[in-house]
Design an enzyme around this catalytic site. Structure first.
Site, PDB file in Angstrom:
ATOM      1  N   GLY A  88      -3.919   5.114   6.902  1.00 46.51           N
ATOM      2  CA  GLY A  88      -2.621   5.306   7.541  1.00 46.51           C
ATOM      3  C   GLY A  88      -1.469   5.027   6.597  1.00 46.51           C
ATOM      4  O   GLY A  88      -0.448   5.736   6.608  1.00 46.51           O
ATOM      5  N   ASP A  89      -1.606   4.015   5.758  1.00 58.51           N
ATOM      6  CA  ASP A  89      -0.559   3.711   4.779  1.00 58.51           C
ATOM      7  C   ASP A  89      -0.443   4.851   3.770  1.00 58.51           C
ATOM      8  O   ASP A  89       0.665   5.214   3.351  1.00 58.51           O
ATOM      9  CB  ASP A  89      -0.884   2.413   4.044  1.00 58.51           C
ATOM     10  CG  ASP A  89      -1.021   1.225   4.986  1.00 58.51           C
ATOM     11  OD1 ASP A  89      -0.441   1.277   6.086  1.00 58.51           O
ATOM     12  OD2 ASP A  89      -1.701   0.255   4.618  1.00 58.51           O
ATOM     13  N   ASN A  98       0.824  -1.213   0.000  1.00 60.18           N
ATOM     14  CA  ASN A  98       0.000   0.000   0.000  1.00 60.18           C
ATOM     15  C   ASN A  98       0.859   1.263   0.000  1.00 60.18           C
ATOM     16  O   ASN A  98       0.577   2.224  -0.729  1.00 60.18           O
ATOM     17  CB  ASN A  98      -0.908   0.017   1.227  1.00 60.18           C
ATOM     18  CG  ASN A  98      -1.957  -1.070   1.212  1.00 60.18           C
ATOM     19  OD1 ASN A  98      -2.256  -1.649   0.176  1.00 60.18           O
ATOM     20  ND2 ASN A  98      -2.515  -1.360   2.373  1.00 60.18           N
ATOM     21  N   THR A 143      -0.177   9.630  14.166  1.00 57.28           N
ATOM     22  CA  THR A 143      -1.420   9.983  13.489  1.00 57.28           C
ATOM     23  C   THR A 143      -2.570   9.888  14.476  1.00 57.28           C
ATOM     24  O   THR A 143      -2.600   9.009  15.341  1.00 57.28           O
ATOM     25  CB  THR A 143      -1.674   9.069  12.280  1.00 57.28           C
ATOM     26  OG1 THR A 143      -1.683   7.703  12.708  1.00 57.28           O
ATOM     27  CG2 THR A 143      -0.583   9.253  11.232  1.00 57.28           C
TER      28      THR A 143
END
Length: 327
Positions: free
Chosen positions: A256-257, A52, A223
């Site tokens: 997130g990726d 990803n 994050t």
């Protein structure tokens, strides 16, 4: 800057649950859970954290080197990744095991329950990163993302031995790491990536305080979902970067990726951490509006519009040369 992304390569089986997981649980019976939840949708998509991130980097115009282990059933994903700028020369193909599988259900509150089958990923521990980089043209930065735990530690040690800067991104593998493995990953990475929960978990796993972790990393990027992200360095003021708002959120898987891909792309262009976090948030907002982790398309002008809406036109000056007109 050439980025090598090590980690998982997988096929994602993504399902939607039309209610709330919390409503299916009985508080007095959490020690004995036996549930069968009926889902309404199933999508099978290419995935894996390393794949990803590499896809996101390729979509931003870089040519990342993907390093990991997959099965013979990787062929379709390999073609897809190559079409999006990813160099797959670092992928080891297993003779006996299937590519890893991630099976995940998302409820109406965007909560998720997922399971990960390692499959061929277990053979990543047999990859000699130094030999691979010598054979494939080297790298300027190595990302160590979730993978077979032995492979993650081995890759970090290879980077330290070679003097290669690396990024530690243990994320969901933190739960599997023992103390020695967790500490080995923090052998002075240039960046450490976690979400808020993982920020606490990495302290529990290592037995180190936040300040002790900060003393071992260049910068710690955390994050926070809709709360944005923060960038912390020892002895410096923490930088808080708001999130870029998405339209209708379809699926949080892979956001997130995507954030990491945007962040790393900006770093490869020589931009500052705050610019990197802004771009990461913009790319993540695109993924939130998509179903699947490698199904989105990036348009430079669209990204700039998203960035201007959240941060103002003045925040774009360093990103315009890299994104303007990109489609």
């Amino acid at each position: 800057m050439r980025v090598a992304v090590t980690g998982s390569i997988a096929e994602d089986h993504l399902m939607s649950f039309p209610n709330r997981f919390a409503d299916q649980l009985i508080a007095e019976r959490l020690d004995r859970i036996s549930l069968s939840l009926l889902t309404e949708e199933l999508e099978i998509r290419h995935g894996g954290v390393a794949a990803n991130i590499a896809f996101g980097l390729g979509s931003l115009g870089l040519t990342p080197l993907l390093v990991g282990a997959a099965g013979a059933d990787f062929a379709a994903q390999e073609v897809w990744l190559k079409e999006h700028g990813v160099d797959t020369a670092g992928v080891r193909i297993s003779d006996t095991l299937h590519t890893a599988r991630f099976v995940c259900a998302t409820d109406t509150d965007q909560n998720q329950i997922g399971f990960f089958y390692a499959g061929a990923m277990a053979e990543a521990r047999d990859i000699d990163l130094a030999q691979l980089l010598e054979r494939t043209g080297g790298a300027d930065l190595v990302v160590v993302s979730p993978d077979d735990p032995e492979a993650m530690v081995r890759h970090v040690r290879a980077c330290v031995r070679l003097g290669l800067p690396f990024v530690a991104d243990p994320s969901q593998q933190l739960a599997r790491l023992d103390r020695a493995q967790a500490r080995a990953l923090l052998d002075h990475p240039r960046y450490l990536f976690t979400n808020e929960y993982e920020a606490l978990l990495i302290q529990e796993r290592t037995g180190w305080t936040e300040q002790q972790v900060l003393g071992r990393v260049g910068a710690w990027v955390t994050t926070q979902g809709a709360g944005g992200s923060r960038i912390t360095r020892a002895g410096r003021t923490t930088a808080h970067v708001p999130a870029v708002g998405a339209g209708a959120a379809v699926d949080p898987t892979g956001a997130g990726d995507a954030y990491r891909a945007g962040f790393l792309a900006a770093l490869s262009w020589g931009l500052a951490d705050e610019d990197a976090a802004r771009l990461g948030s913009a790319v993540a907002s695109v993924v939130l509006e998509s179903s699947g982790t490698q199904t989105y398309a990036l348009d430079g002008d669209d990204l700039l519009d998203r960035l201007a809406t959240t941060y103002g036109a003045g925040a774009l000056k360093h990103l315009v040369p890299w994104l303007g007109g990109r489609s």
